[in-house]
Design an enzyme around this catalytic site. Structure first.
Site, PDB file in Angstrom:
ATOM      1  N   ASP A  92       0.813  -1.228   0.000  1.00 39.07           N
ATOM      2  CA  ASP A  92       0.185  -0.159  -0.114  1.00 39.07           C
ATOM      3  C   ASP A  92       0.790   1.281  -0.025  1.00 39.07           C
ATOM      4  O   ASP A  92       1.577   1.319   0.915  1.00 39.07           O
ATOM      5  CB  ASP A  92      -0.890   0.210   1.606  1.00 39.07           C
ATOM      6  CG  ASP A  92      -1.939  -0.970   0.960  1.00 39.07           C
ATOM      7  OD1 ASP A  92      -1.850  -1.970   0.479  1.00 39.07           O
ATOM      8  OD2 ASP A  92      -2.903  -0.755   2.093  1.00 39.07           O
ATOM      9  N   LYS A 154      -6.963   3.520  -3.038  1.00 41.23           N
ATOM     10  CA  LYS A 154      -7.218   3.278  -1.517  1.00 41.23           C
ATOM     11  C   LYS A 154      -7.638   4.880  -0.917  1.00 41.23           C
ATOM     12  O   LYS A 154      -6.768   5.761  -1.388  1.00 41.23           O
ATOM     13  CB  LYS A 154      -6.186   2.721  -0.757  1.00 41.23           C
ATOM     14  CG  LYS A 154      -6.246   2.807   0.773  1.00 41.23           C
ATOM     15  CD  LYS A 154      -5.011   2.068   1.609  1.00 41.23           C
ATOM     16  CE  LYS A 154      -5.066   1.999   2.902  1.00 41.23           C
ATOM     17  NZ  LYS A 154      -4.011   1.530   3.787  1.00 41.23           N
ATOM     18  N   LYS A 183     -10.083   0.064  -2.183  1.00 41.12           N
ATOM     19  CA  LYS A 183     -10.021   0.056  -0.673  1.00 41.12           C
ATOM     20  C   LYS A 183     -10.430   1.153   0.299  1.00 41.12           C
ATOM     21  O   LYS A 183      -9.896   2.331  -0.008  1.00 41.12           O
ATOM     22  CB  LYS A 183      -8.583  -0.436  -0.380  1.00 41.12           C
ATOM     23  CG  LYS A 183      -8.367  -0.645   1.138  1.00 41.12           C
ATOM     24  CD  LYS A 183      -6.854  -1.110   1.564  1.00 41.12           C
ATOM     25  CE  LYS A 183      -6.632  -1.357   3.056  1.00 41.12           C
ATOM     26  NZ  LYS A 183      -5.304  -1.814   3.334  1.00 41.12           N
TER      27      LYS A 183
END
Length: 220
Positions: A92, A154, A183
């Protein structure tokens, strides 16, 4: 109501506190495996130990350029490659938001592409920190993150001024292309929250609270 096992399969069980100890990380790993989470999301310094400890029982996710995102692209690429070498299954990364504010889209795409190249075959999620963006910037980033070859966009680090919102996830769901997934992270506190975000179009949820709630209910 969504089956709990199905819901948990979308959860990245997360501990990113700067004071986290191995004992706490090991607990997160045990819980992630026990509850069938999508991954455990932990600081880079713990990746090798966690990967060895889990031995495939649960995927290991870590963060790159976290939480501010203003390291150089080369530094982020090195971090990603190092994490993969240590056993990370998922990455991430936080984008450099200054590039967004300057409209330097080519430089931002190059940064994401450099990290993508550093973790081939691994799941890559790009954190855009929605609480600091305009609606137009969020929409533009949906296309840019997809073009980078990343797997997910995300919402948040959980370390800025706000976390995931239902409005942002719904906005992303209307604008993602090329199979890009979403996400949601930050502020997901209840099972109802989790179900809402998944219903709105999120595929992953970054949270520590969902497993904690279930563990407390189960008396564990």
């Amino acid at each position: 109501m969504m089956d709990e096992r199905t819901l948990l399969s979308h959860v990245d069980h997360t501990l990113l506190a700067p004071t986290a100890t191995w004992e706490e990380i090991r607990t997160i790993c045990d819980e992630g495996a026990r509850y069938g989470c999508a991954s455990v999301c932990i600081p880079p310094a713990f990746v090798r130990r966690a990967a060895e400890y889990l031995a495939g029982r649960c995927p290991v996710c870590t963060v790159i350029g976290f939480p501010n995102g203003y390291a150089t692209a080369a530094a982020k690429a090195f971090e990603a490659a190092d994490a993969v070498q240590n056993g990370a299954d998922e990455i991430d990364m936080v984008i450099h938001l200054g590039l967004v504010k300057e409209g330097r889209w080519d430089a931002l795409l190059a940064e994401m592409a450099a990290v993508r190249a550093a973790c081939p075959g691994k799941v890559l999620k790009v954190i855009v920190e929605t609480c600091l963006l305009t609606e137009g910037e969020k929409v533009r980033l949906c296309a840019l993150v997809a073009a980078s070859g990343a797997d997910y966009i995300k919402t948040s680090t959980g370390f800025s001024t706000g976390g995931a919102t239902r409005a942002d996830v719904a906005l992303f769901a209307r604008h993602v292309t090329g199979g890009l997934k979403i996400k949601a992270a930050g502020g997901i506190a209840t099972l109802a929250d989790a179900e809402d975000f998944l219903a709105l179009g999120a595929d992953r949820l970054g949270t520590s609270r969902i497993v904690r709630l279930l563990r407390q209910r189960d008396g564990g």
